[in-house]
Write a protein that holds these residues in place. Structure first.
Motif, PDB file in Angstrom:
ATOM      1  N   LEU A  25      45.610  23.775  35.599  1.00 52.06           N
ATOM      2  CA  LEU A  25      45.774  23.866  37.048  1.00 52.06           C
ATOM      3  C   LEU A  25      47.195  23.453  37.438  1.00 52.06           C
ATOM      4  N   LYS A  26      47.683  22.372  36.855  1.00 45.96           N
ATOM      5  CA  LYS A  26      49.054  21.922  37.128  1.00 45.96           C
ATOM      6  C   LYS A  26      50.072  22.978  36.691  1.00 45.96           C
ATOM      7  N   VAL A  75      42.587  20.475  34.098  1.00 41.65           N
ATOM      8  CA  VAL A  75      43.557  19.858  35.016  1.00 41.65           C
ATOM      9  C   VAL A  75      44.980  20.218  34.591  1.00 41.65           C
ATOM     10  N   GLU A  89      41.541  15.802  39.376  1.00 38.79           N
ATOM     11  CA  GLU A  89      41.718  14.580  38.583  1.00 38.79           C
ATOM     12  C   GLU A  89      40.664  13.525  38.930  1.00 38.79           C
ATOM     13  N   THR A 119      44.930  19.328  42.991  1.00 35.72           N
ATOM     14  CA  THR A 119      45.104  18.667  41.695  1.00 35.72           C
ATOM     15  C   THR A 119      44.517  17.260  41.735  1.00 35.72           C
ATOM     16  N   ALA A 158      48.609  22.124  46.479  1.00 35.36           N
ATOM     17  CA  ALA A 158      48.686  21.827  45.042  1.00 35.36           C
ATOM     18  C   ALA A 158      48.430  20.342  44.807  1.00 35.36           C
ATOM     19  N   LYS A 159      49.046  19.514  45.612  1.00 32.09           N
ATOM     20  CA  LYS A 159      48.871  18.063  45.483  1.00 32.09           C
ATOM     21  C   LYS A 159      47.400  17.684  45.698  1.00 32.09           C
ATOM     22  N   VAL A 191      37.678  25.231  39.724  1.00 30.58           N
ATOM     23  CA  VAL A 191      38.984  24.937  39.119  1.00 30.58           C
ATOM     24  C   VAL A 191      39.493  26.158  38.350  1.00 30.58           C
TER      25      VAL A 191
END
Length: 182
Positions: free
Chosen positions: A115-116, A112, A55, A51, A47-48, A77
């Motif tokens: 996605l988060k 984004v 970004e 993401t 995830a980190k 995405v």
């Protein structure tokens, strides 16, 4: 050896370094649910990185695709957004929230943010995951599979798409998140 046993063994072997890291940090779940703890740690790391890649890619490059046959960066995405809700929901048995549809042509900020949101859903949905039900059958497209099998498939999917976006970034002169010096 059955496919289920092999999948579980492969997941456990791939997860061992994460379990050892969690155990070294005193994470209680690593001792009582090593496979699930490793899967959750792996999901957080993907995830980190995914993401951060979303970004870092400039908004005007979300339409980039290396060849006409491949998905655009924005398509990847959107695929991750849909996959996160489906896969984490299937693993946990928790239905994903109803969300408005997104498209690869939507604004980068909206993609984004979504996605988060879907990775936050994964965190919440997987929070109570433990090793006691890894062999349980869960609904999945193509027919039921074991929870461990879907967890293994999810880790592979995250790795596949991270390598894909990392290549897209490099083709655009950008360094992927995991290639940057810490």
């Amino acid at each position: 050896m059955s496919t289920r046993t092999l999948a579980l063994a492969l997941l456990a072997a791939a997860a061992l370094p994460l379990v050892q890291d969690a155990a070294a940090q005193g994470t209680p779940a690593a001792a009582t649910a090593p496979v699930s703890a490793a899967f959750k740690a792996s999901t957080k790391q993907f995830a980190k990185n995914l993401t951060a890649a979303a970004e870092a890619m400039p908004a005007d490059k979300y339409g980039f695709k290396p060849t006409p046959a491949q998905m655009s960066f924005g398509d990847v995405v959107v695929h991750l957004i849909q996959g996160n809700d489906y896969l984490c929901g299937a693993i946990s048995g928790t239905p994903a929230p109803q969300r408005s549809k997104v498209a690869a042509t939507d604004a980068k900020d909206a993609l984004v943010a979504r996605l988060k949101e879907t990775f936050a859903f994964c965190d919440d949905a997987l929070a109570s995951l433990d090793d006691t039900k890894l062999a349980e059958q869960v609904p999945f497209f193509g027919g039921p599979r074991t929870r461990a099998d879907v967890m293994n498939l999810t880790t592979g999917d995250f790795a596949d798409h991270y390598s894909q976006v990392a290549i897209y970034m490099r083709l655009n002169g950008l360094l992927p998140p995991t290639a940057k010096k810490q």
